[in-house]
Design a protein around this motif. Sequence first.
Motif, PDB file in Angstrom:
ATOM      1  N   THR A   1      48.204  40.559  36.658  1.00  0.00           N
ATOM      2  CA  THR A   1      49.038  39.523  36.636  1.00  0.00           C
ATOM      3  C   THR A   1      48.697  38.588  35.629  1.00  0.00           C
TER       4      THR A   1
ATOM      5  N   VAL B   1      40.226  32.953  40.891  1.00  0.00           N
ATOM      6  CA  VAL B   1      39.162  33.610  40.716  1.00  0.00           C
ATOM      7  C   VAL B   1      37.999  32.652  40.636  1.00  0.00           C
TER       8      VAL B   1
ATOM      9  N   VAL C   1      46.407  33.884  36.431  1.00  0.00           N
ATOM     10  CA  VAL C   1      45.135  33.811  36.840  1.00  0.00           C
ATOM     11  C   VAL C   1      44.492  32.718  36.726  1.00  0.00           C
ATOM     12  N   ASP C   2      43.710  32.025  37.646  1.00  0.00           N
ATOM     13  CA  ASP C   2      42.995  30.770  37.509  1.00  0.00           C
ATOM     14  C   ASP C   2      41.756  30.793  37.672  1.00  0.00           C
TER      15      ASP C   2
ATOM     16  N   TYR D   1      41.749  41.849  36.317  1.00  0.00           N
ATOM     17  CA  TYR D   1      42.743  40.822  37.180  1.00  0.00           C
ATOM     18  C   TYR D   1      43.940  40.471  36.199  1.00  0.00           C
ATOM     19  N   ARG D   2      43.628  40.399  35.137  1.00  0.00           N
ATOM     20  CA  ARG D   2      44.871  39.670  34.247  1.00  0.00           C
ATOM     21  C   ARG D   2      45.884  41.168  33.721  1.00  0.00           C
TER      22      ARG D   2
ATOM     23  N   CYS E   1      33.528  36.417  41.542  1.00  0.00           N
ATOM     24  CA  CYS E   1      33.639  37.224  40.175  1.00  0.00           C
ATOM     25  C   CYS E   1      32.387  36.996  39.190  1.00  0.00           C
TER      26      CYS E   1
ATOM     27  N   VAL F   1      37.566  39.561  34.924  1.00  0.00           N
ATOM     28  CA  VAL F   1      38.800  38.872  34.830  1.00  0.00           C
ATOM     29  C   VAL F   1      40.077  39.422  34.054  1.00  0.00           C
TER      30      VAL F   1
ATOM     31  N   LYS G   1      49.855  35.299  42.057  1.00  0.00           N
ATOM     32  CA  LYS G   1      48.898  34.441  41.611  1.00  0.00           C
ATOM     33  C   LYS G   1      47.484  34.782  42.080  1.00  0.00           C
ATOM     34  N   LEU G   2      46.524  34.753  41.142  1.00  0.00           N
ATOM     35  CA  LEU G   2      45.024  35.055  41.516  1.00  0.00           C
ATOM     36  C   LEU G   2      44.327  33.815  41.060  1.00  0.00           C
TER      37      LEU G   2
END
Length: 177
Positions: free
Chosen positions: A98, A5, A101-102, A94-95, A85, A91, A2-3
């Motif tokens: 995973t 951001v 990502v919030d 990052y996606r 970021c 983003v 889980k990220l």
Amino acid sequence: MKLIVVTGMPGAGKEEFLNIAVRRDIPFIRMGDLVREAHANRSDADEALNVGQFATIERERYGYNIWAKRALKRMSGDIFLVDGCRSMDEVLAYRGLTDDVDVVAIHSSPYTRYERLVKRGRDDAPQTFEEFKDRDSREMGWGLSDLIALSDMIIVNDGTLEEFESKVNKFLDKVLS
């Protein structure tokens, strides 16, 4: 993984968000630290560039997601926070790691942010309000304004530190549950 951001204009309160997350034992990486570290080790050809100029040149050379790609190499565990970021390209990188990502944007008024930046006195602090506006323009040129507009949540940081802390903890409770 889980990220979380965290994004926002300079001086909005990203560092305070990070401090709250650290107290909750959430590991993190600061995008700005990556940039400053790379700037300190820059080539002779880039010697005359300040930190912001260097960050822009690196994006032009290697793609607008270069800082995210470099950050990804330093992440591990079940949860990780990314502080600072600057674009949807980051983003999307990052996606690629995973789907969990919030993106949370921290917002404060320009005048409040300017005062905070001057008060904290870092090397990159603006000397004038004009310089501050130029920095905002540069960062928006990287895609920061789009990222803020498309974030999953916006937390307004215009009150006391205690009020902001309460808002951040409510957000963290929600995304960590």
